[in-house]
Design an enzyme around this catalytic site. Structure first.
Site, PDB file in Angstrom:
ATOM      1  CD  GLN A  40       6.428  -2.537   1.135  1.00  0.00           C
ATOM      2  OE1 GLN A  40       6.966  -3.539   0.712  1.00  0.00           O
ATOM      3  NE2 GLN A  40       6.456  -2.211   2.407  1.00  0.00           N
ATOM      4  CG  HIS A  60      -6.622   5.023  -4.936  1.00  0.00           C
ATOM      5  ND1 HIS A  60      -6.313   4.734  -6.241  1.00  0.00           N
ATOM      6  CD2 HIS A  60      -5.509   5.578  -4.414  1.00  0.00           C
ATOM      7  CE1 HIS A  60      -5.049   5.080  -6.488  1.00  0.00           C
ATOM      8  NE2 HIS A  60      -4.550   5.593  -5.403  1.00  0.00           N
ATOM      9  CG  ASP A  73      -1.788   7.441  -5.367  1.00  0.00           C
ATOM     10  OD1 ASP A  73      -1.914   6.210  -5.211  1.00  0.00           O
ATOM     11  OD2 ASP A  73      -2.745   8.243  -5.384  1.00  0.00           O
ATOM     12  NE  ARG A  98      13.003  -9.595  -1.783  1.00  0.00           N
ATOM     13  CZ  ARG A  98      12.076  -9.639  -0.834  1.00  0.00           C
ATOM     14  NH1 ARG A  98      12.326  -9.124   0.355  1.00  0.00           N
ATOM     15  NH2 ARG A  98      10.913 -10.212  -1.046  1.00  0.00           N
ATOM     16  CG  HIS A 143       6.655  -7.616  -2.203  1.00  0.00           C
ATOM     17  ND1 HIS A 143       7.953  -7.799  -1.797  1.00  0.00           N
ATOM     18  CD2 HIS A 143       5.987  -7.184  -1.101  1.00  0.00           C
ATOM     19  CE1 HIS A 143       8.084  -7.488  -0.518  1.00  0.00           C
ATOM     20  NE2 HIS A 143       6.899  -7.097  -0.068  1.00  0.00           N
ATOM     21  CG  ASN A 187       7.653 -10.745   0.105  1.00  0.00           C
ATOM     22  OD1 ASN A 187       8.754 -10.996   0.605  1.00  0.00           O
ATOM     23  ND2 ASN A 187       6.754  -9.983   0.714  1.00  0.00           N
ATOM     24  CD  GLU A 188       6.741 -11.131   4.731  1.00  0.00           C
ATOM     25  OE1 GLU A 188       5.655 -10.606   4.992  1.00  0.00           O
ATOM     26  OE2 GLU A 188       7.787 -10.870   5.346  1.00  0.00           O
ATOM     27  CG  ASN A 327      11.092 -11.835   4.068  1.00  0.00           C
ATOM     28  OD1 ASN A 327      12.122 -11.987   3.424  1.00  0.00           O
ATOM     29  ND2 ASN A 327       9.972 -11.381   3.523  1.00  0.00           N
ATOM     30  CE1 TYR A 329      11.406  -6.621   9.112  1.00  0.00           C
ATOM     31  CE2 TYR A 329      10.612  -8.570   7.983  1.00  0.00           C
ATOM     32  CZ  TYR A 329      11.135  -7.294   7.944  1.00  0.00           C
ATOM     33  OH  TYR A 329      11.377  -6.689   6.734  1.00  0.00           O
ATOM     34  CD  GLU A 396      11.115  -8.277   3.618  1.00  0.00           C
ATOM     35  OE1 GLU A 396      10.583  -7.911   4.680  1.00  0.00           O
ATOM     36  OE2 GLU A 396      10.501  -8.404   2.549  1.00  0.00           O
TER      37      GLU A 396
END
Ligand code: NOJ
Length: 511
Positions: A40, A60, A73, A98, A143, A187-188, A327, A329, A396
């Site tokens: 990311q 892509h 990219d 992190r 991740h 992660n997750e 994490n 949310y 997170e």
């Protein structure tokens, strides 16, 4: 004079006491920081020997499955600008940073025989930079960016053959980054398995709802445990602690009826217990095992769709954590649902709940998620009640907008309210050992590209210089990180979630 000093003391202690009740002071020893991930943030997708990952292949595709045809990219260009961003974090008062390692930057095809020296050097430099500011590195080994080379050879998260590859890759990374203080293996995992192999929203876009996704969960847990065991046996002199991190949302019963309370608890187990329970206790949560077995048997399947752990596997997986990563949310309102026909195989039918109620309790035509401050407090208390007083690293928390807003009062309110309820959980006895916010800067938000922005700093991705521009929340967070004091809001509201994910039809998965 003495009377004067005593009077001041009494006034001050009374003030501190009332402030503390409102949740104004935070324990000084909790470190804070910011989170990121390789795909990311880094960009430089084909530079210095990096190989492609399944996310490169996905973004892509033509036509693009990503909102506004965005790609990662270049992303935040963190690969070239990490020094600038680490300094921004340090200047705000961060004590944790992190990041994740891109497997295919270190091992371009995924295989350990082909090491990319420039790739591993980059992460060494990154850790050196983080340490330069006395921040602790928090490193995620995976991740979501599986090397395309492995995937092309049938090695993915549904194939146990991935385990030795993940261990070999992790060994190389760990060997080279001895000063990392917190390791997160994966992660997750729920997103990897449910969205990657169940619903098929994320790469590798396999649609095997309620079947392959459980195989994935099983393999991911075994891979996590194998890396943890390797780390503890081969690097006993390293001080870094290791765990995995989950997206653990809060499930609030829609009513106080037994059925709804039970349904909320069931969904909590299906979402968070599915991963925490094996690593803490060694096996699946009972209700998850029971429901999937029951529905498999009644559909005349020869065995449960949820793979069974052998006694050996249970022993290997149990206890593979030094802390638990969270994490958090969202909150969902949960209502019990009637049993779907057994031959309708899906994760949702295994869980058997209805989460399509909004804040006012009105039924909508699809699942509704909410931003609810007490959700994080309840999740933290739930973990502690289920598994004991294990240290918890909140890896997170954060909120998004469409990126145009500089006066991001909503982010200030969000962070204030969530932190104030974290403090209440700490006062309840929960052992919170650190918090990393998502995120320091805007970044590539997976299938919604740059349309959802989580940064305290804005990045205008159309501007080739990618300037980092402080939002109003920057001075708020700086003040908080530097003083540890927060004025809690009198009332903490629930918000509808701003994020509206596109439907499967809206994203062009198979184009
Ligand atoms: C969880 C994921 O770990 C991260 O990659 C993502 O950007 C944030 N949540 C926000 O959705």
């Amino acid at each position: 004079m003495l009377i004067f000093i005593v009077a001041i003391y009494i006034i001050l202690s009374f003030k501190c006491e009332t402030e503390a009740k409102k949740g104004g002071y935070f324990p000084k020893d909790i470190p804070y920081g910011f989170g990121s991930s390789a795909y990311q943030f880094e960009g430089a997708w084909n530079e210095d020997g990096r190989g492609p990952s399944i996310w490169d292949t996905f973004t892509h595709k033509i036509p693009s499955p990503i909102k506004n045809n965005d790609s990662a990219d270049v992303a935040c260009d963190f690969y070239h600008r990490y020094k600038e961003d680490i300094k921004l974090a340090a200047d705000l008062g961060a004590k944790l940073y992190r990041f994740s390692i891109s497997w295919s930057r270190v091992l371009p095809s995924g295989y350990a025989y082909n090491l990319n020296e420039k790739g591993i050097q980059y992460y060494k430099n990154l850790v050196t930079e983080i340490l330069k500011y006395n921040m602790s590195p928090v490193a995620t080994l995976y991740h979501w960016d599986l090397p395309q080379g492995l995937y092309d050879n049938g090695i993915d998260w549904t194939n146990p053959d991935i385990i030795p590859h993940f261990v070999n890759y992790s060994r190389i990374v760990i060997q080279n980054l001895p000063k990392v203080q917190f390791w997160l293996t994966i992660n997750e995992p729920k997103q990897i398995c449910h969205w990657g192999y169940g619903v098929g929203y994320m790469p590798p876009n396999v649609k095997s709802d309620g079947v392959l996704e459980y195989k994935c969960t099983y393999v991911v847990l075994k891979a996590h445990a194998a890396v943890y065991r390797m780390y503890k046996s081969e690097f006993p002199h390293y001080e870094g602690k290791m765990s995995l991190t989950l997206d653990c949302n809060w499930m609030e019963p829609l009513t106080k009826n037994f059925e709804d309370v039970d349904a909320a608890s069931r969904r909590q187990q299906f979402e968070c217990g599915l991963y925490y329970h094996p690593i803490v206790r060694g096996d699946w949560p009972y209700i998850v095992k029971y429901r999937i077995y029951l529905r498999s048997k009644n559909a005349n399947l020869p065995e449960s769709r949820l793979p069974e752990f052998s006694l050996r596997e249970i022993a290997d997986i149990r206890g593979t954590y030094d802390f638990l990563g969270v994490n958090h949310y969202l909150t969902y309102l949960v209502k019990d649902e009637k049993e779907a026909p057994f031959t309708n195989i899906s994760y949702a039918n295994d869980v058997r709940i209805d989460s399509s109620y909004d804040i006012e309790g009105n039924k909508q035509d699809k699942e509704v998620s909410m931003l609810v401050p007490f959700g994080i407090k309840n999740v933290l208390n739930w973990i502690t009640k289920e598994y004991g007083n294990i240290p918890i690293l909140i890896t997170e928390i954060g909120t998004s907008d469409n990126g145009t807003m500089f006066n991001d009062v909503h982010r200030i309110d969000f962070v204030t309210d969530y932190l104030c309820t974290v403090l209440e959980a700490i006062n309840d006895g929960v052992n919170v050992t650190g918090i990393t916010f998502w995120s320091l800067t805007d970044n590539f938000e997976w299938i919604v590209g740059y349309s959802q922005c989580y940064g305290f700093y804005q990045i205008d991705f159309k501007n080739p210089f990618l300037p980092r521009m402080p939002r109003r929340s920057v001075s708020f967070i700086k003040n908080y990180l530097q003083t540890g004091m927060l004025k809690c809001n009198e009332s903490r509201i629930m918000w509808p979630n701003r994020i509206k994910l596109p439907t499967l039809e809206e994203i062009n998965l198979y184009g």
